[in-house]
Enzyme design. Structure first.
Site, mmCIF file in Angstrom:
data_model
loop_
_atom_site.group_PDB
_atom_site.id
_atom_site.type_symbol
_atom_site.label_atom_id
_atom_site.label_comp_id
_atom_site.label_asym_id
_atom_site.label_seq_id
_atom_site.Cartn_x
_atom_site.Cartn_y
_atom_site.Cartn_z
ATOM 1 N N GLY A 1 37.772 41.754 46.551
ATOM 2 C CA GLY A 1 36.970 40.878 47.396
ATOM 3 C C GLY A 1 37.735 39.704 47.987
ATOM 4 N N GLY B 1 40.048 39.945 50.153
ATOM 5 C CA GLY B 1 40.335 40.222 51.558
ATOM 6 C C GLY B 1 41.572 41.062 51.805
ATOM 7 N N SER C 1 46.891 44.743 41.783
ATOM 8 C CA SER C 1 48.133 44.572 41.001
ATOM 9 C C SER C 1 48.053 43.310 40.148
ATOM 10 C CB SER C 1 49.358 44.557 41.917
ATOM 11 O OG SER C 1 49.203 43.755 43.056
#
Length: 203
Positions: A38, A40, A109
């Protein structure tokens, strides 16, 4: 992970990276977008790709969701499988850089050690760690995939930021505050960095 067995050696062709760089007129780099779900990453990655292509650059997005449909479709989301997913993506990015392409990755990650591994595989000089900074609260308010609601309800185990950790980058090349910047402004910040450091521009 499968181990190599038998007589395996590297072969190098007559075409060098310098040749590919000259043909494509760009310096190949990997822009490694990391951040919470979330934050972006995918939106910014694909917009950055679009603008780079419009400017005449050859580039490609390795999006976390997309690669799990093929390259990582045998992997789950436990720490071992996350590590292996990042290792595979990093090797693909390195090969694409060697082909002369600009690569943009969009993966959570979450662990510092895994991102350090990716930097080592790709090469420090070609690796631009870009932290998309947005708090769990901000990302949960956006919740574009409805994942935070499910995670908070206990429907998704080991969800980063809720029931699994996210280790913020210690010394990234670039930090983009996506909590306050629009996607367009965020992409602009990445372009500013590329221009300032003479990266991903015509050679």
């Amino acid at each position: 992970m499968t181990r190599l067995s038998g007589p395996v050696q590297r072969f190098r062709g007559a075409v060098t990276l310098a040749d590919r760089t000259r043909v494509l007129r760009q310096k190949p780099v990997t822009i490694w977008l990391t951040g919470l779900s979330g934050a972006g990453k995918s939106t910014i990655a694909f917009e950055l790709e679009r603008q780079l292509v419009e400017q005449g650059h050859a580039c490609y997005v390795l999006d976390g969701d997309n690669v799990r449909h093929g390259l990582g479709n045998d992997l789950g989301f436990d720490p071992h499988d996350r590590h292996e997913n990042i290792r595979r993506v990093a090797h693909v990015a390195q090969l694409m850089n060697d082909a002369g392409l600009i690569v943009i990755t969009a993966l959570i990650s979450p662990m510092q050690a895994d991102r350090a591994m990716a930097r080592d595989i790709i090469g420090a000089g070609n690796f631009i760690e870009t932290y998309l900074s947005a708090s769990v609260a901000t990302c949960a308010r956006r919740d574009p995939k409805g994942l935070y609601a499910k995670a908070l309800a206990g429907e998704i185990p080991a969800f980063t930021g809720v029931s699994a950790p996210y280790e913020k980058p210690l010394d990234p090349e670039l930090v983009i505050d996506t909590a306050t910047l629009t996607p367009s402004e965020s992409v602009g910040g990445i372009f500013d960095y590329l221009r300032e450091h003479s990266l991903a521009v015509a050679a």
